[in-house]
Motif scaffolding. Structure first.
Motif, PDB file in Angstrom:
ATOM      1  N   GLN A  73       1.315  -3.920   6.059  1.00 38.58           N
ATOM      2  CA  GLN A  73       1.643  -2.880   5.086  1.00 38.58           C
ATOM      3  C   GLN A  73       0.930  -3.186   3.768  1.00 38.58           C
ATOM      4  N   SER A  74       0.378  -2.159   3.136  1.00 34.74           N
ATOM      5  CA  SER A  74      -0.338  -2.384   1.883  1.00 34.74           C
ATOM      6  C   SER A  74       0.586  -2.867   0.774  1.00 34.74           C
ATOM      7  N   THR A  75       1.866  -2.493   0.853  1.00 30.53           N
ATOM      8  CA  THR A  75       2.816  -2.870  -0.193  1.00 30.53           C
ATOM      9  C   THR A  75       3.729  -4.013   0.221  1.00 30.53           C
ATOM     10  N   GLN A  76       3.534  -4.552   1.435  1.00 31.19           N
ATOM     11  CA  GLN A  76       4.423  -5.613   1.907  1.00 31.19           C
ATOM     12  C   GLN A  76       3.598  -6.650   2.684  1.00 31.19           C
ATOM     13  N   PRO A  77       3.081  -7.669   1.974  1.00 27.19           N
ATOM     14  CA  PRO A  77       2.179  -8.636   2.619  1.00 27.19           C
ATOM     15  C   PRO A  77       2.849  -9.553   3.614  1.00 27.19           C
ATOM     16  N   TRP A  78       4.172  -9.523   3.699  1.00 28.35           N
ATOM     17  CA  TRP A  78       4.861 -10.415   4.632  1.00 28.35           C
ATOM     18  C   TRP A  78       5.088  -9.767   5.993  1.00 28.35           C
TER      19      TRP A  78
END
Length: 285
Positions: A141-146
């Motif tokens: 996800q572009s907004t959630q690197p985990w």
């Protein structure tokens, strides 16, 4: 195939700081497992071996300013800051997220009914608080690197044979066991041997002779943090370390080191990764 899953959560009642601890996160995960396979939950609970999962501390989704409502790492602006200790209750209705990584395909497949049949109105318990799981992210996800998933073969094939710079950010307190005691110094032996042990155990692509002698720290920006509760005290480092691969390293040796650095997202490093510690990932630029 390692999976890094991010669960989006909404608390229905206040989550008090004394329940925002590693052992309570561990208990919540085991409850999730037992809901679909009680024998597997019991097995994971009783096992003393290295376990095929890691957990993060619970994260509040709202922007975090460090105003006393929690503690965070200050390693670098490139660091996706995580909160590992809260000083105030998390109010009901506060959007939160929680990362679970699974290193073993068998474990992931055994939990498939859980991922496919999440009931957003079923309450899970973190201490005295009720939580609803509203969604699960399992891909990049572009907004959630985990959030991510990748086969071990892909991790290895995609790893660079030429990149000699490895930047790792330690986003929750990290410590390593040496003999009877802990050390907080992220030496090449501590970091990469930790990754190597988990890679060799779960990947099916064993690295027999990792070329550790070529790895040297080139930038260090870390500090120690102390987590204490009524049961124990844990001291670990947070921050960023850049390592360089120097000398006459062969392309295959460079590829193996880069593979392990990419694997850190899923495996974490050091101790207590099943209780929120040692969350580590590679950063670029």
């Amino acid at each position: 195939m390692p999976h890094s899953l991010v669960l989006n959560l909404i608390p229905q009642s206040p989550i008090y700081p004394n329940y925002l601890t590693g052992r309570h996160y561990h208990a919540l995960f085991l409850n999730l497992v037992s809901s679909v396979d009680r024998s597997l939950g019991d097995l994971l609970h009783d096992s003393t071996a290295d376990k095929a999962f890691t957990l993060s501390p619970l994260q509040v989704k709202s922007s975090y300013t460090g105003n006393g409502s929690g503690k965070r790492g200050y390693a670098n602006q490139k660091n996706y800051t995580l909160q590992w200790q809260q000083d105030k209750p998390i109010p009901p209705g506060t959007p939160c997220w929680w990362r679970i990584s699974l290193l073993d395909d068998t474990l992931f497949s055994q939990l498939t009914p859980l991922w496919l049949n999440i009931n957003p109105e079923h309450a899970w318990h973190l201490g005295s608080a009720d939580l609803y799981i509203t969604s699960i992210l399992g891909t990049a996800q572009s907004t959630q690197p985990w959030a991510n998933a990748c086969t071990y073969k892909q991790l290895y094939e995609q790893a660079s044979e030429s990149d000699r710079t490895i930047s790792l950010t330690f986003t929750t307190p990290t410590a390593f066991r040496q003999g009877k005691y802990d050390t907080t110094l992220p030496t090449r032996e501590c970091v990469f041997n930790s990754l190597l042990a988990r890679w060799n155990k779960y990947s099916g692509i064993e690295f027999e002779n990792l070329f550790l002698d070529a790895i040297f720290p080139s930038f260090v920006n870390i500090h120690t943090e102390i987590l204490a509760d009524s049961r124990s005290k844990f001291i670990g480092i947070v921050g960023e370390v850049d390592y360089r691969i120097l000398g006459e390293a062969e392309p295959i040796q460079i590829k193996q080191i880069n593979t392990l650095a990419d694997f850190a997202l899923y495996a974490g490093v050091g101790r207590k990764t099943t209780m929120g510690m040692g969350m580590t990932r590679r950063i670029n630029g």
